[in-house]
Design an enzyme around this catalytic site. Sequence first.
Site, PDB file in Angstrom:
ATOM      1  N   GLU A 298     -17.313   9.890   4.678  1.00  0.00           N
ATOM      2  CA  GLU A 298     -16.730   8.592   4.973  1.00  0.00           C
ATOM      3  C   GLU A 298     -15.768   8.217   3.854  1.00  0.00           C
ATOM      4  O   GLU A 298     -16.075   8.349   2.676  1.00  0.00           O
ATOM      5  CB  GLU A 298     -17.816   7.522   5.117  1.00  0.00           C
TER       6      GLU A 298
ATOM      7  N   ASP B 209       0.873  -1.170   0.000  1.00  0.00           N
ATOM      8  CA  ASP B 209       0.000   0.000   0.000  1.00  0.00           C
ATOM      9  C   ASP B 209       0.916   1.228   0.000  1.00  0.00           C
ATOM     10  O   ASP B 209       2.088   1.155   0.388  1.00  0.00           O
ATOM     11  CB  ASP B 209      -0.927  -0.002   1.204  1.00  0.00           C
TER      12      ASP B 209
END
Length: 879
Positions: A624, A267
């Site tokens: 979100e 990542d």
Amino acid sequence: MTARQIALLLALSAAPLAQAQKPLPYLDPSLPIPERVDDLVGRMTLEEKVGQTIDVAPAIERLGVPAYNWWNEGLHGVARSGNATVFPQAIGMAATWDVPLIEKIGDTISTEARAKYNDALARNSHERYYGLTIWSPNINIFRDPRWGRGQETYGEDPFLTAHLGMAFVRGLQGNDPKYFKVIATPKHFAVHSGPESTRHLANIDPTPHDLWDTYLPAFRALIVDAHADSIMCAYNAVDGAPACGSKMLLGEILRRDWNFQGFVTSDCGAIDDFYKPNTHKTSPDKEAAAAAGIKAGTDTNCGNTYLALTAAVKRGDVTEAEIDTSVRRLFTARYRLGMFDPAASVPWSSLPMSVVENEEHRALAAQAADKSMVLLKNDGVLPLKPGVRTIAVVGPNAASLAALEGNYNAIARDPVLPVDAVAAEFPHAKVVYAQGSPYDAALQLPVPRTAFHTGDAEGLKAEYFPGGSFYTLPTVTRVDKQIDFDWMGASPAPGLPIENFAVRWTGTITAPEAGPYPMNIRLHCEFCSSQQTFAVYLDGLLATTSVPVSGKTRQTANNKFTIDLPDTKPHALRVDYVHTNSRADAGITLEWNPPTTPLLNEAVAVAKKADVVLAFVGLSRDLEGEEMPIHVDGFAGGDRTDIKLPAAQQTMLEALVSTGKPVVVVLMNGSALAVNWAQEHAAAILEGWYPGEEGGRAIARTLSGKNNPAGRLPVTFYAGVDQIPAFDDYGMSGRTYRYFKGQPLYGFGYGLSYTTFQYSNVKLSTKTLKAGDTLTVEADVRNTGTRAGDEVAELYLTPPTTAVSPARALDGFQRIHLAPGAVQHVSFQLDPRTLSQVDVKGDRSVTPGEYKVFVGGAQPTAASTPAIFSITGSQTLPH
């Protein structure tokens, strides 16, 4: 001739004359790929090898190796690289419970990715988001509704996640025996689902049971069964080791147990977390961090830390041979994508840009959006009656582009917002609109169309200029109803160059109440820079202008300012926007933070005039999402601290219901909402998710009855956060439908229809089964209503009770279509792995005892009658 072909010709021309008639081994398509890779890597210097281990891999011109950017996104459409088909967000795709559909979506995304890659090669471009390594799907288990990135997943269940994920991978990678269409990258491996605020330093110690029962099965399925050729390791640590440096995860489980032959990517910035302050800090410096990543098995670093590998080799932290292993894996992937072979031999090398977002693909997006709709409540008001005369459309999501797109999104060419879709779907009704409320009183949202006027028309006059300046004639002139546009890599209007254009909006703005109005210009960009500039004029005076950005910042650029509107009369407004010298980072939204009372009064006023009220409420990708700088009541850093509807929207709902008019609540969100009050008081509730470019139309078609909803919830909708453990507790006890012992608001697998279905003739192939054998379960499903519709047949298994066994587990599902009165026979094959259980030690086996099977359109209830069978003997299954 493409850049790739030119580079290969240069490499061939550099070969000795004696070899001119025979290509060098690494350029010879007749040789096996391993032999070609070994030859190429053997010709590279250490520095050249190290350069290939980061996501922005440079060209090696002397060998004819073109540059390549490993980073591309395709979660629900090819993202951030201009127009592409925008499918429903992953959580909405999961709500379809439709495996063949998800595979088609994956295939469509890979088709568009190939077309974009071909176009980029023709432009000699090697930019991010134009490659063939797709960093999707996100198959983390959505264990807690507070996680902001849960919208990117297929929900809370390992079985559903695995089967949808496998379909998506098959669609992406294709079935050619030699070449991958694209390479899929399931993420984030492993045990990763928030909180966002601690992901760079959190260590998760799952029990062996939870690890193998919940967190790893979907990853195993996508690697072992669907053969995904890449995987992304997570930020967090597991059992004390960062996931991207975990020998247990990457060595023992991935390589040894699952025989994974592909490559691992980190990542972004995850290797930095090995040594930087306020992170895992398991390495003393970047050289040691880079060495630890390579030695653990992370092959490519999204970031620059691996550039320290050269120094790490020299001081003995890692060997060149260990780096060779990773470089070979990376080039094997590139060869299997056809990057070093003649274009004519690669099946998709001639796909043109005309396939991107074509009619066929838009139709698939429409089908997916239709199938994602989940009807949660209906007192009979839906579908709306043909004679409805006036429809009030209210709420912050009624005209929100972000609520269609979700995050990690593609850019739709012609998205239709819900309010406009409703107006088109009900042409004989009068549709009146009011914004009604903000998402939260402390947050800004796009200025609504009702505030803008050009003459008598709602909206602003928009002039689109070529060349990045206003000193020419506009190419396009039109009326834009609001300033809310996402143009990342896309042209804002026909005939305008992507790299350089300017837009001027003029008209008037009218305040619902006199006073100062906090405003904001939001620039849409991943790495914001001075390539976007703007200016805002009110009544002919400059209200704000852009501040030059120093370097690049990885967040959406904001420019807050205040305008004073002394009355409720129209005031002249002009907004100038200029985009220059870039194919990326484009888009603008004009936002405000208005007083809530006048917005609420407008909503009540239009509701009183209507026959029915459609309240578009919920969340937004601006509330979100991934590691966001947001901290307001109920939201923190991209995650949520509560799952109730934000107070401003709840107040609006209560005011709308108090008018006595039937209120249909349309939820648009990426995670569960505790809408308990709405369940008690609203006439109907429709869950629409973030439904993609066709989502507005899908909602409207569902409201009219053209689409009979059949989506099912892929997550539990709890009644409140008091029903679930602490967010940072990764133990599964009390979580998800499998281990939750309370009464949810809506259960996993729940969804209503405009018709009814009946199940009968549930049969088992045997009532006594030997461990290791397969059980067949059959049933008949009848449409007992008057409308044609889809039904999702769900099979749940209750195993013999142990200290860690689930109350029930989904072990089969089929989405079918039935005409009124029609009957369809469904059949499920439960193989040994499906029938197996994981014990407290993390071992999986088929165990003896009595099992219960339920087949129906939802989870079984206390009144459900199970089919019962027994298993004799036991069988241990491999990890």
